[in-house]
Design an enzyme around this catalytic site. Sequence first.
Site, short mmCIF file in Angstrom:
data_model
loop_
_atom_site.label_atom_id
_atom_site.label_comp_id
_atom_site.label_asym_id
_atom_site.label_seq_id
_atom_site.Cartn_x
_atom_site.Cartn_y
_atom_site.Cartn_z
N GLY A 89 1.53 -0.62 0.87
CA GLY A 89 3.51 -0.31 1.30
C GLY A 89 4.16 0.49 0.38
O GLY A 89 5.21 1.83 1.10
N ASP A 90 3.84 1.08 -0.85
CA ASP A 90 5.01 1.70 -1.68
C ASP A 90 4.75 3.11 -1.73
O ASP A 90 5.41 3.93 -1.51
CB ASP A 90 4.90 0.79 -3.26
CG ASP A 90 5.16 -0.53 -3.72
OD1 ASP A 90 6.07 -1.39 -2.42
OD2 ASP A 90 4.82 -1.35 -4.29
N ARG A 106 8.21 -14.33 -13.57
CA ARG A 106 9.04 -13.54 -12.93
C ARG A 106 10.73 -14.33 -13.26
O ARG A 106 10.47 -13.86 -14.02
CB ARG A 106 9.26 -12.66 -12.00
CG ARG A 106 10.19 -12.05 -12.00
CD ARG A 106 9.67 -10.42 -10.12
NE ARG A 106 9.40 -11.16 -9.56
CZ ARG A 106 9.20 -10.66 -7.63
NH1 ARG A 106 8.91 -9.01 -8.13
NH2 ARG A 106 8.17 -10.99 -7.23
P1 ADP Z 1 1.85 -3.63 2.91
O1 ADP Z 1 1.31 -3.03 1.86
O2 ADP Z 1 3.51 -2.92 2.68
O3 ADP Z 1 1.64 -4.43 3.06
P2 ADP Z 1 0.25 -1.76 4.91
O4 ADP Z 1 -0.41 -3.17 4.30
O5 ADP Z 1 1.26 -1.63 6.22
O6 ADP Z 1 1.98 -2.07 4.51
O7 ADP Z 1 0.25 -0.53 4.45
C1 ADP Z 1 1.28 0.52 4.46
C2 ADP Z 1 0.31 1.94 5.14
O8 ADP Z 1 -0.50 1.94 4.13
C3 ADP Z 1 -0.17 1.94 6.20
O9 ADP Z 1 1.37 1.88 7.15
C4 ADP Z 1 -1.06 2.66 6.56
O10 ADP Z 1 -0.20 3.99 6.80
C5 ADP Z 1 -2.10 2.82 5.30
N1 ADP Z 1 -2.81 1.95 4.81
C6 ADP Z 1 -3.29 0.45 4.62
N2 ADP Z 1 -4.46 0.12 4.63
C7 ADP Z 1 -4.98 0.58 4.87
C8 ADP Z 1 -6.62 1.02 5.30
N3 ADP Z 1 -7.16 0.25 5.44
N4 ADP Z 1 -6.76 2.08 5.16
C9 ADP Z 1 -6.14 3.15 5.48
N5 ADP Z 1 -4.81 3.17 5.61
C10 ADP Z 1 -4.40 3.02 5.73
#
Ligand code: ADP
Length: 317
Positions: free
Chosen positions: A258-259, A94
């Site tokens: 997350g997105d 990037r």
């Molecule tokens: P990022 O991708 O920004 O690190 P997270 O991993 O916290 O964010 O994931 C964002 C949201 O996606 C979580 O708050 C949850 O609602 C959903 N999510 C993440 N992992 C899982 C999972 N294994 N099963 C179900 N939902 C999930």
Amino acid sequence: MVALRGSGPLRLGGSLDVSVAGAESNVAIGLARLGHRVRWAGAVGDDEAGELVLRTLRAEGVDVTGSSRDSSAPTGLLLFEPRLPQVTRVHYYRSGSAGSRVDSAAVTAAFTDGAGAPPRLLHLTGITPALGPAPLAAARQALELAREHGVQVCLDVNFRSRLWNEADAAAVLRDWMPYVDVLIASDDELPLCLSVSRDGASAAGKDPAEMHADQLLSQGVREVVVKLGAAGATAYTAEGSVHRPARSVEAVDPVGAGDAFVAGYVSALLDGAGVTGRLERAVTTGAFAVASHGDWEGAPTRSELALLGAESGTVVR
Ligand code: ADP
């Protein structure tokens, strides 16, 4: 960026799937699938990879009329390397890309539609200011325009340690907080946004996320939404906190969760839903992302939101 997705260790070669990735474009597509009008401000190279990015966004119903083509820099690239079932490595190309040179002109061009109307909400991530001085100034310009036009601002911190260190990120994010209405972050990213980092969580009987969220609310942030991965998410507002567990799904690809979560949260916010309804849609769209391959490909339309509750083996005819 253009995303190339392998199927095993990259050093062995083999074939790659070609797609599009990037936090903001993921959010834009997630919102467009849910039926919202979305405009994406960004820059691609004047190359075929850039055409793929713009074509994909257009095909998903995202307005790209404010985007620009940079004839002296290539479109950014990233490689996804699924190294173990539970570990995907992402390699970025990037530096020096068109996206890392996006400037305030792109923001100004995108901020109002043809009729001169500003958007209802501006979404930024903490990745943009880490890309270089021009994107930092562009993001700042977006915040100033939002303030001038009374547009609410949503920020997803998305701290990327490969782009900048915590001290540099904190200097920018703390400066931005007075502009932010809805802050979305992982619990470990919250201290980067606090103007004064204070300890004493245990003394106050609160967990660190709650304490940090309280401080951010007292600094003027309207909502602090903490993503907790497979544990769901908690939103803090002046009225208190609301937690929603994650939806139970078979996780096949965590990238983009997350997105997708942000798209769901913002969608419900624009619909006028309360905090519980926003979190509910956010954990639903987040679950769609982890249950689908790709960053945004599995994002649900509005009518598909209900599919997540279906029993295993359901066939919809
Ligand atoms: P990022 O991708 O920004 O690190 P997270 O991993 O916290 O964010 O994931 C964002 C949201 O996606 C979580 O708050 C949850 O609602 C959903 N999510 C993440 N992992 C899982 C999972 N294994 N099963 C179900 N939902 C999930």
